[in-house]
Design an enzyme around this catalytic site. Structure first.
Site, PDB file in Angstrom:
ATOM      1  N   THR A 175      25.403 -26.198 -19.432  1.00 21.85           N
ATOM      2  CA  THR A 175      24.080 -25.596 -19.590  1.00 21.85           C
ATOM      3  C   THR A 175      23.909 -24.505 -18.547  1.00 21.85           C
ATOM      4  O   THR A 175      24.876 -24.051 -17.931  1.00 21.85           O
ATOM      5  CB  THR A 175      22.982 -26.671 -19.471  1.00 21.85           C
ATOM      6  OG1 THR A 175      21.724 -26.117 -19.876  1.00 21.85           O
ATOM      7  CG2 THR A 175      22.868 -27.209 -18.060  1.00 21.85           C
ATOM      8  N   ASN A 176      22.675 -24.036 -18.361  1.00 26.05           N
ATOM      9  CA  ASN A 176      22.375 -23.089 -17.301  1.00 26.05           C
ATOM     10  C   ASN A 176      21.032 -23.451 -16.689  1.00 26.05           C
ATOM     11  O   ASN A 176      20.411 -24.445 -17.078  1.00 26.05           O
ATOM     12  CB  ASN A 176      22.374 -21.652 -17.844  1.00 26.05           C
ATOM     13  CG  ASN A 176      21.401 -21.492 -18.991  1.00 26.05           C
ATOM     14  OD1 ASN A 176      20.225 -21.789 -18.846  1.00 26.05           O
ATOM     15  ND2 ASN A 176      21.895 -21.043 -20.136  1.00 26.05           N
ATOM     16  N   ARG A 177      20.534 -22.609 -15.770  1.00 22.14           N
ATOM     17  CA  ARG A 177      19.356 -22.988 -14.991  1.00 22.14           C
ATOM     18  C   ARG A 177      18.043 -22.474 -15.583  1.00 22.14           C
ATOM     19  O   ARG A 177      17.034 -22.447 -14.904  1.00 22.14           O
ATOM     20  CB  ARG A 177      19.506 -22.471 -13.554  1.00 22.14           C
ATOM     21  CG  ARG A 177      20.669 -23.118 -12.816  1.00 22.14           C
ATOM     22  CD  ARG A 177      20.587 -22.832 -11.323  1.00 22.14           C
ATOM     23  NE  ARG A 177      20.726 -21.414 -11.007  1.00 22.14           N
ATOM     24  CZ  ARG A 177      19.837 -20.698 -10.340  1.00 22.14           C
ATOM     25  NH1 ARG A 177      18.721 -21.259  -9.935  1.00 22.14           N
ATOM     26  NH2 ARG A 177      20.047 -19.430 -10.080  1.00 22.14           N
TER      27      ARG A 177
END
Length: 406
Positions: free
Chosen positions: A213-215
């Site tokens: 995923t990412n932030r």
């Protein structure tokens, strides 16, 4: 709504003074009477004949009028209204108000009145940002002067930024609020339009426990959905996993992976516009492990083979049911504008909203973006994400209404 209310409207020198004519029309349509005062600067942009024709009352310009001052006209005018509105309020007039000058009819009225005052500033963004103007505005607000605007957008000098005069409908609503009247029923600029918005991250599973995923927090995308809905649009928000409440009045489609997001976007078509603000994972695990991958001492690390995810922005841009306006986002850590310009061409979308995410933009409350269009690049100032959303929503509405090119 404003039946019987009396408005003293002061029009000062600004290219946006033409909006005072429409404001006058709206005030009269709402039942108010409008007594116009035109400064020397204002008369360079609108004629007293036009203002008088729309107001249905004589235009006052001269402090030294023998006929008017025989009855102490400036005092009578100052005490006549229920509300004094200064629209547009130039930087010069605001400065003279702040320092209590009374060297023409407008400033004399403003010094003599005991009625509430509403100012609608209008000037170049650099003048609005100048410390002198900021100090003048702080002094006026401390004395109880109310303010509407200014808005952010394109200016007469081929520049863009905060300083645009508020729209006549916005000023009418502010007048109604100050006078305790019900706000007018105004047509929503995106009424009858359907806008698709994507927001948040995607989660691409590696095994039943882990994922790529990412932030992204989804805060900017959710704010955009809320801003579009506030303008009357029917909004479908396709959101990855976020810790945010659903925006009011928005249809939700919750997804986990990029492939699920694409499917939800295609299911939402047709749409008049699509704003792809989600931070979609570029890659996924080529094969999700059916059981949790175990860490075994002395054993080699399990291989992680990646596969490309579908390109949602490019797919929508080339879709048979392509929205009229397709907007993408570019989260960059270097060469922000150059990368965004290249991305717009590569993806085939109409606009790219680019920002530098090397700081605390992910999860933060503010954003400084660049709007990349076929016409060039606009550098927007650092703003709360809600204001970025409102500004973008207004541009979408303008474009769909035919007032601007995509």
């Amino acid at each position: 709504m404003l039946d019987g209310k009396r408005i003293l409207l002061i029009v000062s020198g600004s290219i946006s003074a033409y909006k005072a004519l429409e404001l006058t029309r709206l005030l009269r349509k709402a039942g108010a009477s409008v007594t116009p005062v035109l400064t020397q600067g204002g008369a360079h942009f609108v004629t007293p004949h036009a203002l008088q024709a729309i107001a249905g009352e004589a235009v006052h310009q001269d402090l030294w009028s023998l006929a008017a001052e025989a009855e102490i006209g400036h005092i009578r005018l100052a005490r006549l209204p229920d509300l004094v509105v200064v629209a547009p309020a130039s930087a010069d007039l605001l400065a003279r108000m702040a320092h209590g000058l009374a060297d023409d009819l407008a400033t004399t009225l403003l010094l003599a009145t005991d009625r509430p005052v509403l100012v609608a500033p209008a000037m170049n963004w650099a003048m609005w940002a100048h410390p002198a103007t900021r100090a003048n505005m702080a002094a006026l607000e401390a004395r109880g002067v109310r303010v509407i605007g200014p808005n952010t957008g394109a200016m007469a000098e081929a520049e863009s930024g905060p300083g645009r005069l508020a729209e006549p409908a916005e000023m009418l609503e502010a007048v109604a609020r100050l006078l305790g009247a019900a706000p007018p029923a105004l047509p929503a600029p995106l009424a009858g339009r359907h806008v698709l918005v994507t927001s948040g991250p995607t989660q691409e599973p590696i095994d039943p426990v882990r994922y790529i995923t990412n932030r992204s927090s989804g805060r900017q995308g959710h704010a955009i959905a809320a801003a579009l809905a506030a303008l009357g649009a029917r909004v479908t928000l396709v959101s990855g996993p976020v810790a945010l409440p659903d925006p009011p009045g928005v249809g939700m489609a919750r997804i986990g992976t990029a492939r699920e997001m694409l499917a939800a976007c295609e299911a939402a078509l047709p749409a008049d516009a699509a704003v792809c603000a989600a931070a979609v994972a570029d890659w996924r695990s080529a094969g999700m492990a059916p059981q949790k991958l175990k860490k075994v001492p002395g054993q080699p690390l399990p291989p992680l083979e990646l596969a490309l995810n579908p390109d949602i922005l490019a797919t929508l841009s080339a879709h048979p049911r392509r929205p009229r306006l397709v907007v993408g986002f570019a989260a960059e850590t270097e060469n922000v504008v150059a990368n965004a310009v290249a991305k717009r061409q590569r993806k085939g979308c109409d606009w790219i909203v680019a920002n530098d995410v090397s700081g605390d933009v992910f999860g933060g409350s503010r954003n400084a973006v660049h709007l990349v269009t076929a016409g060039g690049v606009e550098d927007w100032p650092d703003l709360p994400k809600e204001e970025v959303a409102a500004k973008l929503a207004a541009r979408v509405a303008e474009t769909l209404a035919g007032g601007a090119e995509a």
